[in-house]
Motif scaffolding. Structure first.
Motif, mmCIF file in Angstrom:
data_model
loop_
_atom_site.group_PDB
_atom_site.id
_atom_site.type_symbol
_atom_site.label_atom_id
_atom_site.label_comp_id
_atom_site.label_asym_id
_atom_site.label_seq_id
_atom_site.Cartn_x
_atom_site.Cartn_y
_atom_site.Cartn_z
ATOM 1 N N GLY A 1 0.815 -1.201 0.000
ATOM 2 C CA GLY A 1 0.000 0.000 0.000
ATOM 3 C C GLY A 1 0.848 1.249 0.000
ATOM 4 O O GLY A 1 2.034 1.222 0.349
ATOM 5 N N GLU A 2 0.239 2.344 -0.402
ATOM 6 C CA GLU A 2 0.980 3.612 -0.444
ATOM 7 C C GLU A 2 1.274 4.105 0.968
ATOM 8 O O GLU A 2 0.436 4.011 1.869
ATOM 9 C CB GLU A 2 0.165 4.659 -1.203
ATOM 10 C CG GLU A 2 -0.068 4.314 -2.679
ATOM 11 C CD GLU A 2 -0.842 5.402 -3.392
ATOM 12 O OE1 GLU A 2 -1.171 6.418 -2.739
ATOM 13 O OE2 GLU A 2 -1.103 5.232 -4.604
ATOM 14 N N LYS A 3 2.484 4.617 1.148
ATOM 15 C CA LYS A 3 2.909 5.209 2.423
ATOM 16 C C LYS A 3 2.711 4.242 3.595
ATOM 17 O O LYS A 3 2.248 4.618 4.672
ATOM 18 C CB LYS A 3 2.137 6.508 2.685
ATOM 19 C CG LYS A 3 2.362 7.572 1.617
ATOM 20 C CD LYS A 3 1.574 8.840 1.923
ATOM 21 C CE LYS A 3 1.796 9.884 0.851
ATOM 22 N NZ LYS A 3 1.034 11.142 1.119
ATOM 23 N N GLY B 1 0.604 1.828 3.935
ATOM 24 C CA GLY B 1 -0.777 1.435 4.211
ATOM 25 C C GLY B 1 -1.004 -0.050 3.987
ATOM 26 O O GLY B 1 -0.070 -0.812 3.716
ATOM 27 N N ASP B 2 -2.259 -0.464 4.107
ATOM 28 C CA ASP B 2 -2.600 -1.866 3.924
ATOM 29 C C ASP B 2 -2.279 -2.316 2.504
ATOM 30 O O ASP B 2 -2.400 -1.526 1.556
ATOM 31 C CB ASP B 2 -4.082 -2.103 4.211
ATOM 32 C CG ASP B 2 -4.434 -1.865 5.680
ATOM 33 O OD1 ASP B 2 -3.533 -2.014 6.523
ATOM 34 O OD2 ASP B 2 -5.605 -1.531 5.955
ATOM 35 N N PRO B 3 -1.875 -3.586 2.348
ATOM 36 C CA PRO B 3 -1.619 -4.110 0.998
ATOM 37 C C PRO B 3 -2.866 -3.986 0.119
ATOM 38 O O PRO B 3 -3.994 -4.080 0.595
ATOM 39 C CB PRO B 3 -1.259 -5.579 1.257
ATOM 40 C CG PRO B 3 -0.785 -5.613 2.675
ATOM 41 C CD PRO B 3 -1.597 -4.580 3.397
ATOM 42 N N VAL B 4 -2.650 -3.801 -1.167
ATOM 43 C CA VAL B 4 -3.735 -3.614 -2.123
ATOM 44 C C VAL B 4 -3.807 -4.843 -3.040
ATOM 45 O O VAL B 4 -2.787 -5.279 -3.588
ATOM 46 C CB VAL B 4 -3.522 -2.339 -2.965
ATOM 47 C CG1 VAL B 4 -4.636 -2.178 -3.994
ATOM 48 C CG2 VAL B 4 -3.436 -1.121 -2.059
ATOM 49 N N PHE B 5 -5.000 -5.389 -3.172
ATOM 50 C CA PHE B 5 -5.167 -6.560 -4.021
ATOM 51 C C PHE B 5 -4.836 -6.214 -5.466
ATOM 52 O O PHE B 5 -5.241 -5.186 -5.992
ATOM 53 C CB PHE B 5 -6.607 -7.066 -3.930
ATOM 54 C CG PHE B 5 -6.941 -8.133 -4.938
ATOM 55 C CD1 PHE B 5 -6.436 -9.417 -4.805
ATOM 56 C CD2 PHE B 5 -7.754 -7.846 -6.033
ATOM 57 C CE1 PHE B 5 -6.729 -10.394 -5.740
ATOM 58 C CE2 PHE B 5 -8.057 -8.820 -6.968
ATOM 59 C CZ PHE B 5 -7.540 -10.104 -6.827
ATOM 60 N N GLU B 6 -4.086 -7.129 -6.111
ATOM 61 C CA GLU B 6 -3.677 -6.902 -7.492
ATOM 62 C C GLU B 6 -4.320 -7.908 -8.453
ATOM 63 O O GLU B 6 -4.925 -7.525 -9.459
ATOM 64 C CB GLU B 6 -2.149 -6.991 -7.610
ATOM 65 C CG GLU B 6 -1.620 -6.625 -8.977
ATOM 66 C CD GLU B 6 -0.099 -6.556 -9.010
ATOM 67 O OE1 GLU B 6 0.447 -6.107 -10.041
ATOM 68 O OE2 GLU B 6 0.546 -6.954 -8.014
ATOM 69 N N LYS B 7 -4.237 -9.203 -8.134
ATOM 70 C CA LYS B 7 -4.796 -10.217 -9.034
ATOM 71 C C LYS B 7 -4.855 -11.568 -8.328
ATOM 72 O O LYS B 7 -4.280 -11.767 -7.257
ATOM 73 C CB LYS B 7 -3.938 -10.343 -10.298
ATOM 74 C CG LYS B 7 -2.515 -10.825 -10.014
ATOM 75 C CD LYS B 7 -1.698 -10.941 -11.292
ATOM 76 C CE LYS B 7 -0.279 -11.419 -10.989
ATOM 77 N NZ LYS B 7 0.526 -11.597 -12.218
ATOM 78 N N PHE B 8 -5.576 -12.502 -8.967
ATOM 79 C CA PHE B 8 -5.609 -13.884 -8.516
ATOM 80 C C PHE B 8 -4.682 -14.722 -9.395
ATOM 81 O O PHE B 8 -4.526 -14.448 -10.597
ATOM 82 C CB PHE B 8 -7.026 -14.468 -8.600
ATOM 83 C CG PHE B 8 -7.987 -13.900 -7.591
ATOM 84 C CD1 PHE B 8 -7.800 -14.091 -6.226
ATOM 85 C CD2 PHE B 8 -9.095 -13.185 -8.014
ATOM 86 C CE1 PHE B 8 -8.692 -13.576 -5.296
ATOM 87 C CE2 PHE B 8 -9.994 -12.677 -7.095
ATOM 88 C CZ PHE B 8 -9.792 -12.876 -5.738
#
Length: 254
Positions: free
Chosen positions: A178-180, A182-189
């Protein structure tokens, strides 16, 4: 009031009526879909989809979830099924044909195994929307940190396992930082273990289950559109007759 002014008022009133009807139909559709949700493209007019959704629901979902606001007899009537077909293929609890749809699992066992009793799904489509259900069914992934080993990107930390894994396969989720901090952001399966169906065939499974739950949430939706067409036709004919009547009354007024 002149003829021209009267006709203009009637035209504006009719256009206003059409606008209100369009908004009444369009607003729920817009409110039901979220920005990150996939479109189910489910249709209550597709009886084959509803029948397949019912079969899939009762084989894969009814073990834990109930449909307390639905009865087997109503499902048979609405979906074009016979009593024999429903009792042989959709009823796994020994309930009577006129009974409401209970879960197959004992509630206390469910609480002990999952931490809480699985929710009744009668109104799930009205609460969340058909696109939400469709996306949710496709969004399970392996997560060893969870008690049951499964997680879901649409409903993070859900207590439900992936009941459809043998059809869909087992997938893992790839997250980016995540930015700065932050929490990880889902990208793909990524597919970890293929299932019995390819992705397009599984999309049909998810769509049909979501479609069946859309029907269960509001069975009257099957006929509402048909009634709506006749209402609009009536209003159109009534407006024409009212205009002709007005013309007759005002023809001698100058």
């Amino acid at each position: 009031m002149t003829n021209k002014t009267s006709m203009r008022l009637m035209r504006h009133s009719f256009l206003a009526l059409l606008f209100v009807l369009a908004m009444a139909v369009g607003v729920p559709v817009m409110a039901a879909s979220g920005g990150s949700l996939q479109q189910a493209n489910a249709s209550l007019s597709d009886q084959g989809s509803l029948q397949n959704g019912a079969k899939l629901y009762f084989n894969y979902c009814s073990g834990c979830h109930s449909l307390k606001l639905m009865r087997y007899s109503r499902i048979a009537s609405d979906l074009g099924l016979t009593e024999q077909q429903v009792m042989d293929n959709l009823n796994f609890t020994g309930a009577k044909f006129g009974d409401q749809v209970p879960p197959s699992m004992d509630v206390e066992d469910a609480k002990r195994w999952f931490g809480a009793a699985p929710p009744d799904l009668s109104l799930m489509a009205r609460a969340k929307g058909v696109d939400y259900i469709y996306t949710y069914l496709k969004s399970f992934y392996l997560d060893p940190s969870r008690p049951l080993g499964w997680n879901n990107t649409t409903f993070p930390n859900a207590s439900m396992p992936n009941a459809l894994w043998e059809l869909q396969g087992v997938q893992t989720a790839v997250f980016k930082p995540g930015e700065k901090g932050g929490d990880p952001v889902f990208e793909k399966f990524e597919m970890h273990q293929p299932g019995r169906l390819d992705p397009k065939a599984f999309d049909v499974v998810a769509r049909d289950i979501a479609n069946f739950l859309q029907y269960a949430a509001e069975p009257a939706g099957l006929v509402r559109k048909q009634v709506g067409v006749w209402v609009l036709l009536f209003l159109g004919v009534f407006t024409l007759l009212a205009w002709l009547l007005k013309q007759e009354y005002w023809k001698d007024v100058h």
